[in-house]
Design a protein around this motif. Sequence first.
Motif, PDB file in Angstrom:
ATOM      1  N   ASP A  53      24.635  30.702  34.907  1.00 58.53           N
ATOM      2  CA  ASP A  53      24.933  32.127  35.032  1.00 58.53           C
ATOM      3  C   ASP A  53      24.775  32.837  33.689  1.00 58.53           C
ATOM      4  O   ASP A  53      24.151  33.895  33.608  1.00 58.53           O
ATOM      5  N   SER A  57      21.378  35.068  33.723  1.00 61.21           N
ATOM      6  CA  SER A  57      21.907  36.281  34.346  1.00 61.21           C
ATOM      7  C   SER A  57      20.964  37.454  34.111  1.00 61.21           C
ATOM      8  O   SER A  57      20.397  37.605  33.026  1.00 61.21           O
ATOM      9  N   ASN A  58      20.787  38.282  35.139  1.00 59.60           N
ATOM     10  CA  ASN A  58      19.939  39.463  35.000  1.00 59.60           C
ATOM     11  C   ASN A  58      20.559  40.501  34.087  1.00 59.60           C
ATOM     12  O   ASN A  58      19.863  41.292  33.477  1.00 59.60           O
ATOM     13  N   ASP A  59      21.879  40.514  34.004  1.00 56.99           N
ATOM     14  CA  ASP A  59      22.555  41.510  33.185  1.00 56.99           C
ATOM     15  C   ASP A  59      22.318  41.266  31.700  1.00 56.99           C
ATOM     16  O   ASP A  59      21.911  42.142  30.973  1.00 56.99           O
ATOM     17  N   SER A  61      21.126  37.711  29.484  1.00 56.29           N
ATOM     18  CA  SER A  61      20.970  36.272  29.333  1.00 56.29           C
ATOM     19  C   SER A  61      21.320  35.888  27.893  1.00 56.29           C
ATOM     20  O   SER A  61      21.067  36.629  26.955  1.00 56.29           O
TER      21      SER A  61
END
Length: 100
Positions: A53, A57-59, A61
Motif C-alpha cells: 500500500d 499507492s496512487n495517492d 508512493s
Amino acid sequence: MVSLDQNVSGSESAEFSIKGTIASTNVNEIQDDYRWMEPYLVQLSPFERQVLDLRFSNDQSHSLVDISRLTGKTRHHIQAAEGRALSKLRRDLLPVLEPC
C-alpha cells in the motif's frame, strides 16, 4: 488570424477543426477498480499489505527508505516483504489473468 473552429484538411481528405485536436481539461480521469483483487490481497500478511500500500499507492508512493523510516524496519526487511508479497500475488493471479 486563425479560428479554432477553422477546418483543416487531414491526410485522407477528411476535415477536422483545430479546436477538436486540443485535449479537454474537463475530461474525467479514469479510475482503475482493483476491488476484484481483494480476495488475493487478504492472503498477504498485514505487514506485506502495508508495504504494498505504501509502495504502490496512487495517492503517494514511497521509496523503500521512506517505508523503512515509517515502519521502523530495515530497508532490506521492506524489500524482502515487498518481494514475497509480489511473488504470492504473481503466483495466485497468473492463472486468473492468463488462463490456459
